[in-house]
Enzyme design. Structure first.
Site, PDB file in Angstrom:
ATOM      1  N   GLU A 203      44.962  42.737  50.201  1.00  0.00           N
ATOM      2  CA  GLU A 203      44.836  41.839  49.053  1.00  0.00           C
ATOM      3  C   GLU A 203      46.174  41.230  48.651  1.00  0.00           C
ATOM      4  O   GLU A 203      46.307  40.654  47.574  1.00  0.00           O
ATOM      5  CB  GLU A 203      44.211  42.590  47.875  1.00  0.00           C
ATOM      6  CG  GLU A 203      42.780  43.049  48.185  1.00  0.00           C
ATOM      7  CD  GLU A 203      42.087  43.683  46.993  1.00  0.00           C
ATOM      8  OE1 GLU A 203      42.712  43.821  45.929  1.00  0.00           O
ATOM      9  OE2 GLU A 203      40.909  44.037  47.134  1.00  0.00           O
ATOM     10  N   LYS A 333      30.095  42.356  42.108  1.00  0.00           N
ATOM     11  CA  LYS A 333      30.368  41.814  43.437  1.00  0.00           C
ATOM     12  C   LYS A 333      29.018  41.378  43.983  1.00  0.00           C
ATOM     13  O   LYS A 333      28.230  42.216  44.418  1.00  0.00           O
ATOM     14  CB  LYS A 333      30.958  42.902  44.342  1.00  0.00           C
ATOM     15  CG  LYS A 333      32.367  43.374  43.954  1.00  0.00           C
ATOM     16  CD  LYS A 333      32.769  44.602  44.761  1.00  0.00           C
ATOM     17  CE  LYS A 333      34.243  44.947  44.586  1.00  0.00           C
ATOM     18  NZ  LYS A 333      34.562  46.283  45.141  1.00  0.00           N
TER      19      LYS A 333
END
Ligand code: PGA
Ligand code: ZN
Length: 416
Positions: A203, A333
């Site tokens: 990330e 999500k």
């Protein structure tokens, strides 16, 4: 009306294979066609209760299932009624975990259909998803130092050390604050580890070989520096991703050489919240331990105690957590549950129990900007996208664009 659909294999930012769905829909207003595309993101620390990513047989089985089961059924559906497309996906699959077509095919189709719905009405996706008055921007939650599975087990044992601007005047400043904390953290990392070569994880978070406590100290220093200079309050947070540490009886902090039983984990997390004034704590306990979540939430009601693997964007699990007061926030999500319709239901369920929605990327994400629209459209308080790397900035830059588009009518979320 959907005229034609395609599917292809593409890559996530981690270099893993995922699927991209493309569709053509008739556009009566323009007297032509709209073409839209979307891809499925992919997680590394997946929850046990998520939908199945690919059906048995992997990505090629997913492609085959799309051609055989999905394509013939969605052609002809009206893209302005995306719930009908999402409902059709559930219907043709017929299993609660998308075991036949896979969650990746489902969510890529669902995203592409929503994009087509918005395009055919000539409105931005966030308006299509959230209605005429959707105009509130979520606060960006960014990842500064990383460990756990996202760093291949080579960094701290806690997966993510996060920052969030608390009172930014606009989206641009909000993103700027996070990027500056990330940049400045390097200087403090080098003070404790001069051999650090600047490695970043999935990330874009720095991955030094330091302990979780040291990571938090660095985060605090870098955040204080930025807070002072930019005049925006910066909150600190962690995603423990505790299911990745749990061995069935204890939490194993392998690199830090510590094991903690459930009681010790409770004490450790509580100490971190107090010592570092954490405003955000995600998955501090493993994915079945609603009870410990409820205990921590009771202690820190004014913080965001957030379930990710605990809830897996599943309305039933969120309801159970809401009834137990197990959290004050819920990770959303959409790929964990397979369609935007179900993700929307998850958000509504969270809100019904007074829990805040944190719309989130996956560690293996794509260049698509869709998530920024989902966060604004669904009225999320927080958007979790990381800070660095093209697949992360795609969402953040889109958030800035949405803010720009809304102009003086834009509002910005507050979490305290
Ligand atoms: P992921 O996890 O690797 O499954 O995307 C990210 C997270 O735990 O928030
Ligand atoms: Zn998480």
């Amino acid at each position: 009306q959907i005229e034609d659909v395609w599917i292809r294999k593409v890559f996530t930012g981690r270099g893993d294979i995922t699927v991209e769905v493309e569709l053509t829909a008739e556009d009566p207003a323009a007297g032509g066609y709209v073409v839209t595309r979307a891809a499925a993101p992919a997680g590394a620390s997946r929850g046990a209760h998520e939908v199945l990513y690919f059906p048995e047989g992997g990505v090629d089985a997913a492609l085959a299932a799309f051609e055989k089961l999905v394509a013939p059924e969605v052609v002809g559906l009206d893209v302005t009624e995306t719930y009908a497309v999402d409902g059709k996906l559930e219907e043709v699959d017929g299993t609660p975990r998308f075991e036949r077509i896979g969650g990746a095919v489902a969510i890529a189709t669902s995203f592409a259909a929503a994009e087509a719905g918005a395009a055919s009405l000539g409105v931005p996706l966030f308006t299509f998803l959230g209605g005429a008055y959707a105009r509130r921007l979520p606060l960006p939650l960014g990842n500064v130092i990383g460990g756990g599975k996202h760093s291949r087990g080579l960094g701290p044992d806690i997966q993510e050390f996060l920052v969030i601007p608390l009172n930014p005047p606009d989206a641009f400043t909000a993103v700027y604050v996070n990027a500056e904390v990330h940049k400045r953290a390097l200087k403090y990392i080098l003070k404790v580890d001069s051999s650090f070569t600047g490695g970043k994880n999935d990330e874009g978070a720095w991955t030094p070989r330091i302990s979780s406590i040291t990571a938090l100290k660095i985060l605090k220093e870098a955040a204080a520096e930025v807070e002072k200079e930019l005049g925006v309050e910066v909150g600190l947070g962690v995603d423990v991703a505790a299911s990745s540490l749990w061995n069935g009886g204890r939490y194993v902090y392998k690199n830090e050489g510590v094991e903690r039983g459930p009681r010790e984990q409770m004490e450790f997390i509580s100490k971190l919240v107090e010592e570092f004034d954490l405003i955000y704590v995600e998955d501090p306990f493993h994915e079945e331990d609603f009870q410990s979540f409820a205990e921590l939430t009771d202690k820190f009601r004014d913080r965001l105690i957030v379930g990710d693997d605990l809830f897996v964007t599943n309305p039933d699990r969120i309801k159970r957590g809401g009834e137990m007061k197990a959290a004050t926030g819920v990770i959303i999500k959409p790929d964990q549950i397979g369609t935007l319709m179900r993700a929307h239901q998850a958000v509504e369920t969270a809100k019904r129990f007074g829990m805040r929605a944190v719309v989130s990327h996956r560690s293996g994400d794509t260049e698509y900007r869709t998530l920024a629209h989902i966060a604004v459209g669904f009225g999320a308080d927080v958007i979790k996208t990381g800070i660095m790397g093209g697949e992360r900035t795609a969402k953040l830059n889109e958030l800035i664009r949405i803010g720009d588009y809304l102009g003086k009518w834009a509002a910005i979320a507050r979490i305290r």
